[in-house]
Design a protein around this motif. Structure first.
Motif, PDB file in Angstrom:
ATOM      1  N   SER A   1       0.843  -1.197   0.000  1.00  0.00           N
ATOM      2  CA  SER A   1       0.000   0.000   0.000  1.00  0.00           C
ATOM      3  C   SER A   1       0.876   1.244   0.000  1.00  0.00           C
ATOM      4  O   SER A   1       1.948   1.262   0.609  1.00  0.00           O
ATOM      5  CB  SER A   1      -0.915   0.028   1.236  1.00  0.00           C
ATOM      6  OG  SER A   1      -1.845  -1.029   1.207  1.00  0.00           O
TER       7      SER A   1
ATOM      8  N   GLY B   1       0.223   5.372   0.725  1.00  0.00           N
ATOM      9  CA  GLY B   1      -0.819   6.282   1.180  1.00  0.00           C
ATOM     10  C   GLY B   1      -0.288   7.594   1.699  1.00  0.00           C
ATOM     11  O   GLY B   1       0.928   7.824   1.783  1.00  0.00           O
TER      12      GLY B   1
ATOM     13  N   LEU C   1      -6.906   9.571   5.999  1.00  0.00           N
ATOM     14  CA  LEU C   1      -6.056   8.702   5.186  1.00  0.00           C
ATOM     15  C   LEU C   1      -6.565   8.610   3.760  1.00  0.00           C
ATOM     16  O   LEU C   1      -7.766   8.517   3.519  1.00  0.00           O
ATOM     17  CB  LEU C   1      -6.051   7.268   5.748  1.00  0.00           C
ATOM     18  CG  LEU C   1      -5.425   6.998   7.107  1.00  0.00           C
ATOM     19  CD1 LEU C   1      -5.638   5.526   7.458  1.00  0.00           C
ATOM     20  CD2 LEU C   1      -3.956   7.310   7.089  1.00  0.00           C
TER      21      LEU C   1
ATOM     22  N   VAL D   1      -5.406   5.915   0.661  1.00  0.00           N
ATOM     23  CA  VAL D   1      -4.545   4.745   0.484  1.00  0.00           C
ATOM     24  C   VAL D   1      -4.813   4.074  -0.859  1.00  0.00           C
ATOM     25  O   VAL D   1      -5.965   3.809  -1.216  1.00  0.00           O
ATOM     26  CB  VAL D   1      -4.783   3.701   1.608  1.00  0.00           C
ATOM     27  CG1 VAL D   1      -3.796   2.553   1.477  1.00  0.00           C
ATOM     28  CG2 VAL D   1      -4.681   4.352   2.984  1.00  0.00           C
TER      29      VAL D   1
ATOM     30  N   SER E   1      -3.801   0.531  -2.900  1.00  0.00           N
ATOM     31  CA  SER E   1      -3.314  -0.801  -2.553  1.00  0.00           C
ATOM     32  C   SER E   1      -3.241  -1.695  -3.781  1.00  0.00           C
ATOM     33  O   SER E   1      -4.019  -1.544  -4.728  1.00  0.00           O
ATOM     34  CB  SER E   1      -4.235  -1.458  -1.516  1.00  0.00           C
ATOM     35  OG  SER E   1      -4.306  -0.703  -0.330  1.00  0.00           O
TER      36      SER E   1
ATOM     37  N   THR F   1     -10.740   2.152   6.935  1.00  0.00           N
ATOM     38  CA  THR F   1     -10.912   2.741   5.603  1.00  0.00           C
ATOM     39  C   THR F   1     -12.002   2.008   4.837  1.00  0.00           C
ATOM     40  O   THR F   1     -12.358   0.871   5.146  1.00  0.00           O
ATOM     41  CB  THR F   1      -9.607   2.666   4.772  1.00  0.00           C
ATOM     42  OG1 THR F   1      -9.254   1.297   4.570  1.00  0.00           O
ATOM     43  CG2 THR F   1      -8.464   3.389   5.463  1.00  0.00           C
TER      44      THR F   1
ATOM     45  N   SER G   1       5.549  -1.171   7.511  1.00  0.00           N
ATOM     46  CA  SER G   1       5.395   0.113   6.843  1.00  0.00           C
ATOM     47  C   SER G   1       6.545   1.062   7.181  1.00  0.00           C
ATOM     48  O   SER G   1       7.128   1.006   8.262  1.00  0.00           O
ATOM     49  CB  SER G   1       4.065   0.773   7.216  1.00  0.00           C
ATOM     50  OG  SER G   1       4.055   1.155   8.587  1.00  0.00           O
TER      51      SER G   1
END
Length: 222
Positions: A51, A53, A61, A63, A65, A128, A213
């Motif tokens: 992802s 973002g 957020l 994002v 993906s 999300t 991340s």
């Protein structure tokens, strides 16, 4: 109500109640592995991707993906025509290497979602929702073997090779303020029943997603 939907709703509410943003904001990039919990012919046992973002101040957020959801191999039998093999090991390849086999299709999931993130102590939470495009792509053999193409196009995508689903995702990030963090989330994809008199959705598949991340905003004041 489905307990899993309750969990997603609860995490989203937590983020909406003013919990501090996970980081000071900025880009983040995650490498991710998905493990199928409820599967179908578009997303089965596992998936690999990531992802990219952006986290705005306040926790909003955006994002994007992508997940590579797998490769399906096909072979021809004189009595029954083209068949999909359960796995590469069950393809009667005659000693051919997997990389040289030309009869296959690949499954991809790519999409965009938006939501909220927050922090409860050292743990970040997020929720999300958005849209995912499920794509089935065939090898170049489709140009020369129409019967293979017909067999490989058979899937729960009616009349095509792409399907748009609605996706909902909720998860945890630890440490919330770190430049590097581990992520754990649950993703559910829903499909619409096209011939229903009123809009109606059903759960198509779900994944537990584990990732690492890099948070460009890590270390800032939330």
């Amino acid at each position: 109500m489905d307990r899993r939907l309750v969990l997603i709703g609860a995490l989203t509410v937590v983020t909406a109640l003013g919990a501090a943003a996970q980081t000071a904001g900025g880009l983040f990039l995650a490498g991710e592995v998905g493990i199928g919990i409820e599967t179908d012919d578009l997303v089965d046992g596992s998936a690999l991707g990531g992802s990219l973002g952006y986290r705005f101040p306040g926790g909003l957020l955006l994002v994007g993906s992508y997940l590579f959801a797998g490769t399906d191999f096909y072979y021809f039998e004189a009595d029954s025509g083209w068949q999909q093999a359960p796995s590469w090991s069950e393809v009667p390849s005659g000693g051919s290497r997997r990389g040289d086999w030309i009869f296959y299709r690949q499954r991809h999931v790519v999409g965009m979602s938006a939501g909220l993130s927050g922090r409860v102590g050292p743990v970040g939470v997020f929720g999300t929702g958005g849209l995912m495009l499920n794509v089935v792509s065939l090898s170049d053999a489709e140009d020369y073997y129409p019967e293979f193409t017909e067999a490989a196009e058979e899937s729960s995508i009616a009349g095509g090779r792409t399907l748009t689903t609605t996706t909902v995702r909720a998860g945890l990030v630890y440490p919330a303020r770190g430049s590097f963090a581990g992520t754990l989330s649950w993703m559910v994809n829903f499909d619409r029943i096209a011939d229903a008199a009123t809009p109606s959705y059903f759960q198509r598949n779900s994944l537990v997603v584990i990732g690492v991340s890099i948070q460009a905003g890590g270390g800032g004041r939330g």
